[in-house]
Each structure stands twice: as structure tokens, then as C-alpha cells.
Scaffold this motif. Structure first.
Motif, PDB file in Angstrom:
ATOM      1  N   GLY A 296      65.499  10.633  63.274  1.00  0.00           N
ATOM      2  CA  GLY A 296      65.532  10.679  61.814  1.00  0.00           C
ATOM      3  C   GLY A 296      65.968  12.035  61.285  1.00  0.00           C
ATOM      4  N   GLN A 297      67.085  12.557  61.785  1.00  0.00           N
ATOM      5  CA  GLN A 297      67.510  13.905  61.361  1.00  0.00           C
ATOM      6  C   GLN A 297      68.754  13.897  60.474  1.00  0.00           C
ATOM      7  OE1 GLN A 297      66.167  16.974  61.735  1.00  0.00           O
ATOM      8  NE2 GLN A 297      64.348  16.036  62.604  1.00  0.00           N
ATOM      9  N   GLY A 298      69.485  12.749  60.382  1.00  0.00           N
ATOM     10  CA  GLY A 298      70.808  12.735  59.734  1.00  0.00           C
ATOM     11  C   GLY A 298      70.848  13.332  58.340  1.00  0.00           C
ATOM     12  N   VAL A 299      70.090  12.762  57.419  1.00  0.00           N
ATOM     13  CA  VAL A 299      70.178  13.265  56.044  1.00  0.00           C
ATOM     14  C   VAL A 299      69.484  14.620  55.920  1.00  0.00           C
ATOM     15  CG1 VAL A 299      68.155  12.124  55.012  1.00  0.00           C
ATOM     16  CG2 VAL A 299      70.184  12.576  53.643  1.00  0.00           C
ATOM     17  N   ASN A 300      68.508  14.858  56.799  1.00  0.00           N
ATOM     18  CA  ASN A 300      67.839  16.178  56.758  1.00  0.00           C
ATOM     19  C   ASN A 300      68.816  17.290  57.130  1.00  0.00           C
ATOM     20  OD1 ASN A 300      65.044  15.406  56.098  1.00  0.00           O
ATOM     21  ND2 ASN A 300      65.183  14.240  57.989  1.00  0.00           N
ATOM     22  N   LEU A 301      69.705  17.014  58.111  1.00  0.00           N
ATOM     23  CA  LEU A 301      70.747  18.002  58.431  1.00  0.00           C
ATOM     24  C   LEU A 301      71.710  18.139  57.255  1.00  0.00           C
ATOM     25  CD1 LEU A 301      71.681  17.151  62.151  1.00  0.00           C
ATOM     26  CD2 LEU A 301      70.154  18.930  61.317  1.00  0.00           C
ATOM     27  N   GLY A 302      72.041  17.002  56.621  1.00  0.00           N
ATOM     28  CA  GLY A 302      72.934  17.039  55.452  1.00  0.00           C
ATOM     29  C   GLY A 302      72.340  17.892  54.335  1.00  0.00           C
ATOM     30  N   PHE A 303      71.024  17.757  54.105  1.00  0.00           N
ATOM     31  CA  PHE A 303      70.374  18.553  53.050  1.00  0.00           C
ATOM     32  C   PHE A 303      70.370  20.047  53.420  1.00  0.00           C
ATOM     33  CE2 PHE A 303      67.543  15.162  50.752  1.00  0.00           C
ATOM     34  CZ  PHE A 303      68.694  14.527  50.337  1.00  0.00           C
ATOM     35  N   LYS A 304      70.279  20.336  54.736  1.00  0.00           N
ATOM     36  CA  LYS A 304      70.359  21.760  55.144  1.00  0.00           C
ATOM     37  C   LYS A 304      71.757  22.302  54.868  1.00  0.00           C
ATOM     38  CE  LYS A 304      66.888  21.834  58.808  1.00  0.00           C
ATOM     39  NZ  LYS A 304      66.610  22.153  60.198  1.00  0.00           N
ATOM     40  N   ASP A 305      72.790  21.465  55.070  1.00  0.00           N
ATOM     41  CA  ASP A 305      74.160  21.883  54.703  1.00  0.00           C
ATOM     42  C   ASP A 305      74.203  22.233  53.217  1.00  0.00           C
ATOM     43  OD1 ASP A 305      74.894  21.059  57.266  1.00  0.00           O
ATOM     44  OD2 ASP A 305      76.003  19.288  56.607  1.00  0.00           O
ATOM     45  N   VAL A 306      73.612  21.349  52.399  1.00  0.00           N
ATOM     46  CA  VAL A 306      73.632  21.553  50.949  1.00  0.00           C
ATOM     47  C   VAL A 306      72.959  22.872  50.591  1.00  0.00           C
ATOM     48  CG1 VAL A 306      72.867  20.640  48.705  1.00  0.00           C
ATOM     49  CG2 VAL A 306      73.502  19.046  50.530  1.00  0.00           C
ATOM     50  N   GLU A 307      71.760  23.066  51.143  1.00  0.00           N
ATOM     51  CA  GLU A 307      70.993  24.277  50.823  1.00  0.00           C
ATOM     52  C   GLU A 307      71.788  25.532  51.188  1.00  0.00           C
ATOM     53  OE1 GLU A 307      67.322  24.659  53.041  1.00  0.00           O
ATOM     54  OE2 GLU A 307      66.368  25.613  51.308  1.00  0.00           O
ATOM     55  N   CYS A 308      72.424  25.491  52.362  1.00  0.00           N
ATOM     56  CA  CYS A 308      73.179  26.656  52.850  1.00  0.00           C
ATOM     57  C   CYS A 308      74.379  26.939  51.931  1.00  0.00           C
ATOM     58  CB  CYS A 308      73.632  26.368  54.280  1.00  0.00           C
ATOM     59  SG  CYS A 308      74.686  27.632  54.967  1.00  0.00           S
TER      60      CYS A 308
END
Ligand SMILES: Cc1cc2nc3c(=O)[nH]c(=O)nc-3n(C[C@H](O)[C@H](O)[C@H](O)COP(=O)(O)OP(=O)(O)OC[C@H]3O[C@@H](n4cnc5c(N)ncnc54)[C@H](O)[C@@H]3O)c2cc1C
Length: 386
Positions: A296-308
């Protein structure tokens, strides 16, 4: 400083969050989405597409001012996470071990997208292009313009592609990907349960692939069943009552009664873009990377992209855009690759028929269960807290 003009292509969870955070910082945002987002009803049956959101993703949605807009009866906090290989002891994570209320939250993707759109609609520096797709891109280091179907052209300083796994922007820019098919599918099955256990999510690894239980609010749950495409096709042809029997035979820990509500299957493909940016265009979320959903990491990685990216755009305004995009790629690409690879090691190890590999995996899970501080660090990393 002058505000930037930004085009966001794709208003899914990643694109909508990006658009909202940038608009809140005063940027002029053009949001292009081919499928309009509608507000679901709180009384509707649960949608099959749900995600487990880490503590860090929750913090970001709070920062965007939308967390409290998610109805309580569509959100489920999980306090425990358990994983094991069939026939071996469990590796158990508990939020109390690190002094927090919940390890994460499970919600429908459509609700997260809907509350983000609700907030976006209140801002007057966001222009919406709904039912529109990108047909062409004119891209350079100093700016970008986009041709939309039946909606003319938009120009901006920056284009952010959040148009998902089959990103049209990525293809128009000729950015290649490394991809492979896992030759497995995952079947999602929504059930209504009479269980009182609604705060532990678990995953059992078997030679045919993992099976998992994700609690949903209000005595609902999502089951995830990985298998080869032939088996999944056979399962899809069953009636809900027949599928319930098949689930009971396979999901040993389901020791309570339940009813199957809905089902669908999804292919599993890993993709990683060779480059995260080109000229004035940058890729985020599934447009840049897709990962095996087993942890369950897909959107969590996407949100980290956004934050960065949002942070770099805000705090490095004095740098040229190319340097900002390079920094974004340097920070996010290795981190996403590491997570993709870690998931594959877990996944392939569990399917390996060599008894030595299976023994090693069991040993690692057993050691991890007894590792105290190390286990807590792993737990914090998965939650995005470290
Ligand atoms: C079975 C399964 C289970 C999963 N479970 C989890 C989980 O538990 N936790 C987790 O973190 N992740 C999970 N994921 C991954 C997660 O669903 C994705 O990472 C996430 O949805 C990606 O969001 P996104 O906004 O990048 O892309 P998308 O959700 O694909 O959104 C892309 C948006 O762009 C729009 N669009 C596409 N093309 C165009 C175009 N040409 N022009 C304009 N608009 C366009 C689409 O309509 C869509 O709205 C799971 C994935 C699968 C398949």
C-alpha cells in the motif's frame, strides 16, 4: 516575487493535491482532467478502489485543509498491521509501540479526490478544463504550451504531469520507462462483515501470491487476492455466494461471517520513468512510477513527490526552474526506486519455491518480530515519519 503559472494535467489524488497546495501558495493553476470528479454520497456502497494512507499522507491532507472534509463513516483508522508467511509466526506492528493513535487510515480513493476538488472549487486562482485531454505539447526550458482537444491552447511556466500510469504527457515528451508485468493480477473484493475486529490490517504470503485484509469503516472490508490471471478469471466468473466460499477456503484468518458486495481485478505492472522532467515539464505520482500494491505505498509515494516539488518550488524561488526540477528528481527518483525494489524482494521471495529462500524469509520475519527498536524504525519509515 511574481507568481508562476502552472498547468496540472490529471486531477486524480496526486494532481488535485498538487494543484491545491500550489494554488494555496498563490500560483495561477490550470487543472486539466479528462473525467470530471463528482462528490460521492455518504450512503453509497463502498467503492472497490481504496488505499491505505500513511501518517505522513494524512499530515499533508491536513495541511491542504481537506482531512476533516472526509466523512467519518468513510474513514477507518488501523492500529495494527500483521504479516506472515503461511505456516510461520506473525510479524506484528502496533501503533501503541511507538506511542501514536493509528498506523494509518484506509479510505476510498474517490473520497480523497472529491474533497480535494471541493477545496479547489473554492479558489479563484484555479481554472478548470474538465472533459479535456492533452493533444500536443510545445516544451522548452523556459516554458510550455499545451494543445487541448476542443479547448485551444494554454501556456505556462511549468507543466506538472499527474495523468497516471499510462501518462499521455510522458509519451508526448518521449520519456521512456522501465516496466515489467508481474504476470499476476490482484482481485479486490468488498465484503460486509459481522466482525468486531476493525482496526488490524493483515497480509499472508503464499506461494501463489499474498492475500490481504483491509478494514473499512462501518463493518466493511476490502480483501485483496493475488493470483495468476487464469485463476483470477475463474474467480471473477463466480457468483457472490460462490466467491464467498472460495474466499473462506483461502483466507484462513476470516473466522467470522461476511457477505461479498463487489469485486474486480487489476493487472500488476511495475513502471519507472527514465527521467522525471524534461524542459519545463515534470512527472509526479503514477505518471512517474507504479509499484506492486502489496504494501500500500503507491499513492503515499505520489504524495511524497507532491510534498517535495511544492516545497522546492516555494523555497527555492531564486533558483532557475531547471535546477529545481533536477533537485526534485535527485530527491525522489532514488527513494521511489528503493521502495519499488524492496517490494519486489518481498514479493518474489514469497513466491520462490526454493526451500532455502523460504526458510530465510521466515527467519527474517521471525528476527524482525523480536528486533524491538529496529522493528519500530521500520514501522516509522513505512508511515513516512522517518
Ligand atoms: C489494486 C491496487 C491497490 C492499491 N492500493 C494502494 C494502497 O493501499 N495505498 C497506496 O498508497 N496506493 C495504492 N495503490 C496505488 C494508487 O492507487 C495509485 O498510486 C494512485 O491512485 C495514483 O494516483 P495518481 O493521481 O498519480 O494517478 P491516477 O489515480 O491514475 O489519476 C490520474 C488522473 O489523470 C486523469 N487523466 C489521465 N490521462 C489524462 C489526460 N490525457 N488528460 C487529462 N487527464 C488525464 C485521469 O482521469 C485521472 O483522474 C493501489 C493500486 C492498485 C492498482
Amino acid at each position: 516575487m511574481q507568481n508562476r503559472e502552472v498547468i496540472v494535467i490529471g486531477g486524480g489524488m496526486v494532481g488535485a493535491l498538487t494543484a491545491l497546495l500550489l494554488a494555496r501558495q498563490g500560483e495561477l493553476v490550470h487543472l486539466v482532467e479528462k473525467t470530471p470528479c463528482t462528490m460521492p454520497s455518504v450512503d453509497e456502497a463502498f467503492d472497490l478502489r481504496v488505499s491505505a494512507f500513511s501518517a505522513q499522507s494524512k499530515n499533508l491532507l491536513e495541511l491542504a485543509g481537506v482531512w476533516d472534509l472526509i466523512p467519518a463513516n468513510r474513514l477507518c483508522a488501523y492500529r495494527g498491521l500483521q504479516t506472515w508467511e503461511r505456516g510461520s509466526s506473525k510479524l506484528k506492528f502496533d501503533s501503541a509501540d511507538i506511542g501514536i493513535d493509528a498506523l494509518g487510515y484506509i479510505a476510498e480513493n474517490r473520497w480523497i479526490q472529491a474533497v480535494l476538488w471541493q477545496a479547489l472549487k473554492e479558489l479563484n486562482n484555479v481554472t478548470f478544463y474538465e472533459n479535456r485531454e492533452v493533444k500536443g505539447i510545445n516544451n522548452s526550458d523556459s516554458g510550455v504550451s499545451v494543445d487541448l482537444d476542443n479547448a485551444g491552447q494554454i501556456s505556462a511556466d511549468l507543466l506538472i504531469a499527474c495523468d497516471g500510469a499510462n501518462s499521455a504527457v510522458r509519451q508526448l515528451l518521449n520519456i521512456g520507462i522501465t516496466a515489467w508485468d508481474y504476470r499476476q493480477q490482484c482481485m479486490l473484493i468488498n465484503i460486509k462483515t459481522n466482525s468486531t475486529q476493525q482496526d488490524i490490517t493483515w497480509q499472508e504470503f503464499r506461494e501463489t501470491g499474498p492475500c490481504a485484509f483491509l478494514p473499512l469503516a462501518d463493518n466493511n472490508a476490502s480483501l485483496v487476492w493475488y493470483h495468476n490471471p487464469r485463476k483470477i478469471n475463474q474467480l471473477k466468473s463466480l457468483s457472490n455466494a460462490q466467491l464467498k466460499d472460495a474466499v473462506k477456503a483461502e483466507f484462513a484468518p476470516l473466522d467470522f461471517d461476511f457477505e461479498v458486495q463487489d469485486k474486480a481485478s487489476f493487472p500488476l505492472t511495475r513502471r519507472h520513468a527514465h527521467s522525471y522532467y524534461k524542459g519545463a515539464c515534470v512527472l509526479l505520482g503514477d505518471a512517474a512510477h507504479t509499484i506492486n500494491p502489496l504494501a500500500g505505498q503507491g499513492v503515499n509515494l505520489g504524495f511524497k513527490d507532491v510534498e517535495c516539488l511544492v516545497d522546492l518550488l516555494h523555497n527555492s524561488r531564486d533558483l532557475p526552474l531547471q535546477s529545481i526540477l533536477k533537485r526534485y528528481e535527485n530527491r525522489r527518483k532514488p527513494a521511489n526506486l528503493l521502495m519499488q525494489t524492496a517490494m519486489d524482494v518481498f514479493y518474489k521471495g514469497s513466491k520462490c519455491e526454493l526451500s532455502s529462500v523460504r526458510l530465510l524469509r521466515k527467519g527474517i520475519l521471525g528476527l524482525a518480530q523480536n528486533s524491538g527498536a529496529l522493528k519500530n524504525r521500520v514501522m516509522k519509515y513505512a508511515m513516512g515519519l522517518q
